[in-house]
Design a protein around this motif. Structure first.
Motif, PDB file in Angstrom:
ATOM      1  N   LEU A 113     -16.860 -17.495  15.600  1.00  0.00           N
ATOM      2  CA  LEU A 113     -15.975 -17.967  16.667  1.00  0.00           C
ATOM      3  C   LEU A 113     -14.504 -17.654  16.390  1.00  0.00           C
ATOM      4  CD1 LEU A 113     -17.647 -21.409  17.410  1.00  0.00           C
ATOM      5  CD2 LEU A 113     -17.788 -19.325  18.768  1.00  0.00           C
ATOM      6  N   GLU A 114     -14.117 -17.672  15.123  1.00  0.00           N
ATOM      7  CA  GLU A 114     -12.726 -17.394  14.777  1.00  0.00           C
ATOM      8  C   GLU A 114     -12.503 -15.930  14.434  1.00  0.00           C
ATOM      9  OE1 GLU A 114     -11.654 -20.116  11.688  1.00  0.00           O
ATOM     10  OE2 GLU A 114     -12.034 -21.895  12.931  1.00  0.00           O
ATOM     11  N   GLU A 115     -13.545 -15.130  14.602  1.00  0.00           N
ATOM     12  CA  GLU A 115     -13.461 -13.686  14.351  1.00  0.00           C
ATOM     13  C   GLU A 115     -12.827 -13.404  12.994  1.00  0.00           C
ATOM     14  OE1 GLU A 115     -11.489 -11.930  17.663  1.00  0.00           O
ATOM     15  OE2 GLU A 115     -13.104 -12.374  19.064  1.00  0.00           O
ATOM     16  N   MET A 116     -13.364 -14.067  11.972  1.00  0.00           N
ATOM     17  CA  MET A 116     -12.820 -13.913  10.626  1.00  0.00           C
ATOM     18  C   MET A 116     -13.071 -12.525  10.062  1.00  0.00           C
ATOM     19  SD  MET A 116     -13.739 -17.535   8.812  1.00  0.00           S
ATOM     20  CE  MET A 116     -12.892 -17.015   7.323  1.00  0.00           C
ATOM     21  N   GLY A 117     -14.060 -11.852  10.627  1.00  0.00           N
ATOM     22  CA  GLY A 117     -14.384 -10.516  10.140  1.00  0.00           C
ATOM     23  C   GLY A 117     -15.657 -10.520   9.322  1.00  0.00           C
ATOM     24  N   LEU A 118     -16.537  -9.614   9.679  1.00  0.00           N
ATOM     25  CA  LEU A 118     -17.788  -9.421   8.951  1.00  0.00           C
ATOM     26  C   LEU A 118     -18.103  -7.930   8.925  1.00  0.00           C
ATOM     27  CD1 LEU A 118     -20.148 -12.230  10.288  1.00  0.00           C
ATOM     28  CD2 LEU A 118     -19.530 -11.865   7.899  1.00  0.00           C
ATOM     29  N   PRO A 119     -18.552  -7.427   7.788  1.00  0.00           N
ATOM     30  CA  PRO A 119     -18.900  -5.998   7.724  1.00  0.00           C
ATOM     31  C   PRO A 119     -20.138  -5.706   8.557  1.00  0.00           C
ATOM     32  CG  PRO A 119     -19.570  -7.120   5.718  1.00  0.00           C
ATOM     33  CD  PRO A 119     -18.777  -8.116   6.506  1.00  0.00           C
ATOM     34  N   ASP A 128     -10.939  -1.497   5.805  1.00  0.00           N
ATOM     35  CA  ASP A 128     -10.154  -2.685   6.109  1.00  0.00           C
ATOM     36  C   ASP A 128     -10.766  -3.863   5.348  1.00  0.00           C
ATOM     37  OD1 ASP A 128      -8.611  -4.688   7.089  1.00  0.00           O
ATOM     38  OD2 ASP A 128      -9.401  -4.630   9.138  1.00  0.00           O
ATOM     39  N   PRO A 129     -10.238  -4.180   4.163  1.00  0.00           N
ATOM     40  CA  PRO A 129     -10.814  -5.259   3.351  1.00  0.00           C
ATOM     41  C   PRO A 129     -10.810  -6.621   4.040  1.00  0.00           C
ATOM     42  CG  PRO A 129      -9.281  -3.935   2.049  1.00  0.00           C
ATOM     43  CD  PRO A 129      -9.116  -3.509   3.482  1.00  0.00           C
ATOM     44  N   VAL A 130      -9.969  -6.792   5.065  1.00  0.00           N
ATOM     45  CA  VAL A 130      -9.883  -8.077   5.758  1.00  0.00           C
ATOM     46  C   VAL A 130     -11.218  -8.460   6.401  1.00  0.00           C
ATOM     47  CG1 VAL A 130      -8.741  -9.340   7.630  1.00  0.00           C
ATOM     48  CG2 VAL A 130      -7.407  -7.856   6.136  1.00  0.00           C
ATOM     49  N   VAL A 131     -12.029  -7.441   6.764  1.00  0.00           N
ATOM     50  CA  VAL A 131     -13.311  -7.747   7.408  1.00  0.00           C
ATOM     51  C   VAL A 131     -14.279  -8.435   6.460  1.00  0.00           C
ATOM     52  CG1 VAL A 131     -13.072  -5.789   8.980  1.00  0.00           C
ATOM     53  CG2 VAL A 131     -14.402  -5.516   6.875  1.00  0.00           C
ATOM     54  N   LEU A 132     -13.915  -8.511   5.174  1.00  0.00           N
ATOM     55  CA  LEU A 132     -14.789  -9.176   4.207  1.00  0.00           C
ATOM     56  C   LEU A 132     -14.513 -10.677   4.109  1.00  0.00           C
ATOM     57  CD1 LEU A 132     -14.719  -6.544   1.300  1.00  0.00           C
ATOM     58  CD2 LEU A 132     -16.327  -6.742   3.191  1.00  0.00           C
ATOM     59  N   ARG A 133     -13.497 -11.166   4.841  1.00  0.00           N
ATOM     60  CA  ARG A 133     -13.172 -12.595   4.772  1.00  0.00           C
ATOM     61  C   ARG A 133     -14.360 -13.460   5.164  1.00  0.00           C
ATOM     62  NH1 ARG A 133      -9.030 -15.235   7.830  1.00  0.00           N
ATOM     63  NH2 ARG A 133      -9.656 -13.861   9.533  1.00  0.00           N
ATOM     64  N   GLY A 134     -15.037 -13.060   6.233  1.00  0.00           N
ATOM     65  CA  GLY A 134     -16.167 -13.845   6.706  1.00  0.00           C
ATOM     66  C   GLY A 134     -17.295 -13.878   5.693  1.00  0.00           C
ATOM     67  N   LEU A 135     -17.467 -12.764   4.976  1.00  0.00           N
ATOM     68  CA  LEU A 135     -18.515 -12.689   3.961  1.00  0.00           C
ATOM     69  C   LEU A 135     -18.225 -13.669   2.825  1.00  0.00           C
ATOM     70  CD1 LEU A 135     -21.102 -11.018   3.680  1.00  0.00           C
ATOM     71  CD2 LEU A 135     -19.820  -9.389   2.275  1.00  0.00           C
ATOM     72  N   ILE A 136     -16.960 -13.769   2.434  1.00  0.00           N
ATOM     73  CA  ILE A 136     -16.571 -14.710   1.380  1.00  0.00           C
ATOM     74  C   ILE A 136     -16.820 -16.146   1.832  1.00  0.00           C
ATOM     75  CG2 ILE A 136     -14.600 -15.599   0.080  1.00  0.00           C
ATOM     76  CD1 ILE A 136     -13.477 -12.701   0.145  1.00  0.00           C
ATOM     77  N   ARG A 137     -16.510 -16.439   3.105  1.00  0.00           N
ATOM     78  CA  ARG A 137     -16.770 -17.782   3.642  1.00  0.00           C
ATOM     79  C   ARG A 137     -18.263 -18.106   3.586  1.00  0.00           C
ATOM     80  NH1 ARG A 137     -14.970 -21.069   7.943  1.00  0.00           N
ATOM     81  NH2 ARG A 137     -12.850 -20.714   7.149  1.00  0.00           N
ATOM     82  N   LEU A 138     -19.095 -17.115   3.893  1.00  0.00           N
ATOM     83  CA  LEU A 138     -20.540 -17.325   3.835  1.00  0.00           C
ATOM     84  C   LEU A 138     -20.996 -17.706   2.434  1.00  0.00           C
ATOM     85  CD1 LEU A 138     -22.098 -14.462   6.006  1.00  0.00           C
ATOM     86  CD2 LEU A 138     -22.085 -16.898   6.491  1.00  0.00           C
ATOM     87  N   GLY A 139     -20.461 -17.022   1.434  1.00  0.00           N
ATOM     88  CA  GLY A 139     -20.844 -17.306   0.062  1.00  0.00           C
ATOM     89  C   GLY A 139     -20.474 -18.724  -0.347  1.00  0.00           C
ATOM     90  N   THR A 140     -19.269 -19.147  -0.007  1.00  0.00           N
ATOM     91  CA  THR A 140     -18.811 -20.490  -0.352  1.00  0.00           C
ATOM     92  C   THR A 140     -19.648 -21.556   0.344  1.00  0.00           C
ATOM     93  OG1 THR A 140     -16.552 -19.655  -0.619  1.00  0.00           O
ATOM     94  CG2 THR A 140     -16.815 -22.037  -0.349  1.00  0.00           C
ATOM     95  N   SER A 141     -19.901 -21.372   1.639  1.00  0.00           N
ATOM     96  CA  SER A 141     -20.647 -22.365   2.413  1.00  0.00           C
ATOM     97  C   SER A 141     -22.102 -22.449   1.971  1.00  0.00           C
ATOM     98  CB  SER A 141     -20.576 -22.018   3.910  1.00  0.00           C
ATOM     99  OG  SER A 141     -19.238 -22.044   4.366  1.00  0.00           O
ATOM    100  N   THR A 142     -22.669 -21.319   1.584  1.00  0.00           N
ATOM    101  CA  THR A 142     -24.054 -21.312   1.136  1.00  0.00           C
ATOM    102  C   THR A 142     -24.206 -22.092  -0.160  1.00  0.00           C
ATOM    103  OG1 THR A 142     -24.410 -19.157   2.173  1.00  0.00           O
ATOM    104  CG2 THR A 142     -26.022 -19.835   0.535  1.00  0.00           C
TER     105      THR A 142
END
Length: 402
Positions: free
Chosen positions: A109-115, A280-294
């Motif tokens: 929803l916040e378009e954090m970026g995902l590869p 664009d490394p910024v698109v990996l932000r969402g992936l990092i969020r996934l790891g933390t939340s998991t």
């Protein structure tokens, strides 16, 4: 205030005499659905599913307050406080799962970026979860699930319905599908599109799959999907450890949490390496969020089973809350030379007379193996986590011994 805006709700919650058991059942069912929905929203880049997660998260916040109020009213002496303390831990842990699922949904929803590699992580030839609104002209509208017989005919299940602000988390045979219901469907890719179109009157668009092209990123994505599966299993085992007051199952929750922690460390390293090669490394932000939340979800599973690990007496209200069906989860260790030693398992079903379904194996030299969609051979020393009826479980345990 709209909970979809990510702010605290102003919904008033007052104490009312309610069954703690019923609230815990609702929290457990809601937490399990939240995990499923949040990851499906990410894997499919589906904003509608993500919004349903935030609606459910708001519902969980209200349930948590109701549970806390009821538990505080129930504690009348030190013995009550001792037995109810782990229950408060379960309530808090379940809410942690809800918050983590909400954070996962906000990646979309916040378009954090995902590869794009996340699309390639979609399992092949497995089940898909979709959301659709029941069209007035749908042949399903106004009929019960028993009358439609959807699961028998197609293999597609209605796992939840939202009717306005009300949720039906476990719709049964007598549940009527009404016009404008928001239906959550799960089923095989090959047929779910047709069911979706019959239900909504519109065609379902499946996501395209692209090759990620960056080896470290592929490893990171594969790891996060495996972490998600292990965390889901940990939550399932945690509730089962309470039901059976089983220290063995609670210990497996701890083993899973240790494995998820180790995987998160590797996941972070691969993600950082992938950032060096990403346009664009910024698109990996969402992936990092996934790891933390998991990891939060796997930690919450430990908190749910903490009372069992600390050898507290399980409060009857908790056992009643998780003992809603005859299906149980068991843990058995295969002895050398037993009937299970060397048995082939195809898609979770062992080649034995038992009707238990193996969902995971902990193998000393390999770690955790999830077997629902693969074939494997059971070995002596394997620890099996299986689902089935109580009667089948007794037979299955006998097969594991010499």
């Amino acid at each position: 205030m709209d909970p979809l805006e990510g702010e605290a709700s102003s919904t008033s919650v007052e104490y009312e005499p309610i069954s703690v058991k019923d609230v815990l059942i609702e929290m457990k069912d809601t937490a399990e659905l939240l995990i499923d929905l949040s990851y499906s929203a990410v894997l499919h880049r589906n904003e509608d599913l993500a919004r349903e997660v935030l609606r459910l998260e708001e519902r969980m916040n209200v349930l948590e307050l109701k549970a806390r109020m009821s538990l505080l009213m129930a504690a009348r002496n030190p013995d009550d406080a001792e037995r109810l303390a782990p229950v408060l831990g379960i309530v808090a842990a379940t809410d942690d799962i809800s918050d983590a699922a909400g954070d996962i949904a906000k990646v979309v929803l916040e378009e954090m970026g995902l590869p794009e590699a996340m699309r390639a992580a979609l399992p092949e030839a497995t089940e898909t979860l979709v959301r659709g609104v029941v069209d007035p002209d749908s042949p399903y509208a106004g009929r019960t699930l028993a009358d439609i017989d959807l699961e028998s005919e197609t293999g597609v299940r209605v796992i939840a319905l939202r009717r306005g602000d009300d949720w039906l988390l476990n719709p049964g045979p007598d549940t009527v599908i009404a016009t404008d219901d928001v239906a959550l469907l799960r089923g095989p890719d090959t047929v779910i599109g047709d069911v979706f179109e019959t239900l909504t009157g519109t065609a379902h668009e499946f996501p395209s799959v692209d090759s990620p092209g960056i080896p470290d990123l592929e490893r990171a994505v594969d790891t996060i999907v495996h972490m998600k599966n292990l965390s889901e299993l940990a939550v399932d085992l945690a509730y089962s450890s309470i039901l059976f007051d089983s220290a063995a199952l609670a210990e497996e929750v701890r083993n899973l949490e240790v494995e998820v922690d180790a995987m998160q460390s590797r996941f972070e390293a691969w993600t950082l390496r992938a950032a060096a090669d990403a346009e664009d490394p910024v698109v990996l932000r969402g992936l990092i969020r996934l790891g933390t939340s998991t990891e939060v979800i796997s930690d919450a599973a430990i908190d749910i089973s903490e009372g069992v690990l600390r050898d507290f007496d399980v409060h009857p209200v908790v056992q009643l809350a998780v003992q809603e069906s005859d299906e149980i989860i068991t843990r058995v260790e295969i002895e050398a030379g037993s009937d299970l030693d060397g048995t082939t398992v195809a898609a979770g079903v062992p080649d034995t007379e038992s009707t238990m379904s193996v969902i995971a194996i902990r193998r000393p030299e390999e770690g955790w193996i999830l077997v629902a969609d693969s074939n494997t051979e059971l070995r002596a020393g394997d620890v099996l986590i299986s689902k089935g009826t109580r009667t089948a479980a007794e037979r299955f345990e006998a097969l594991s011994r010499v």
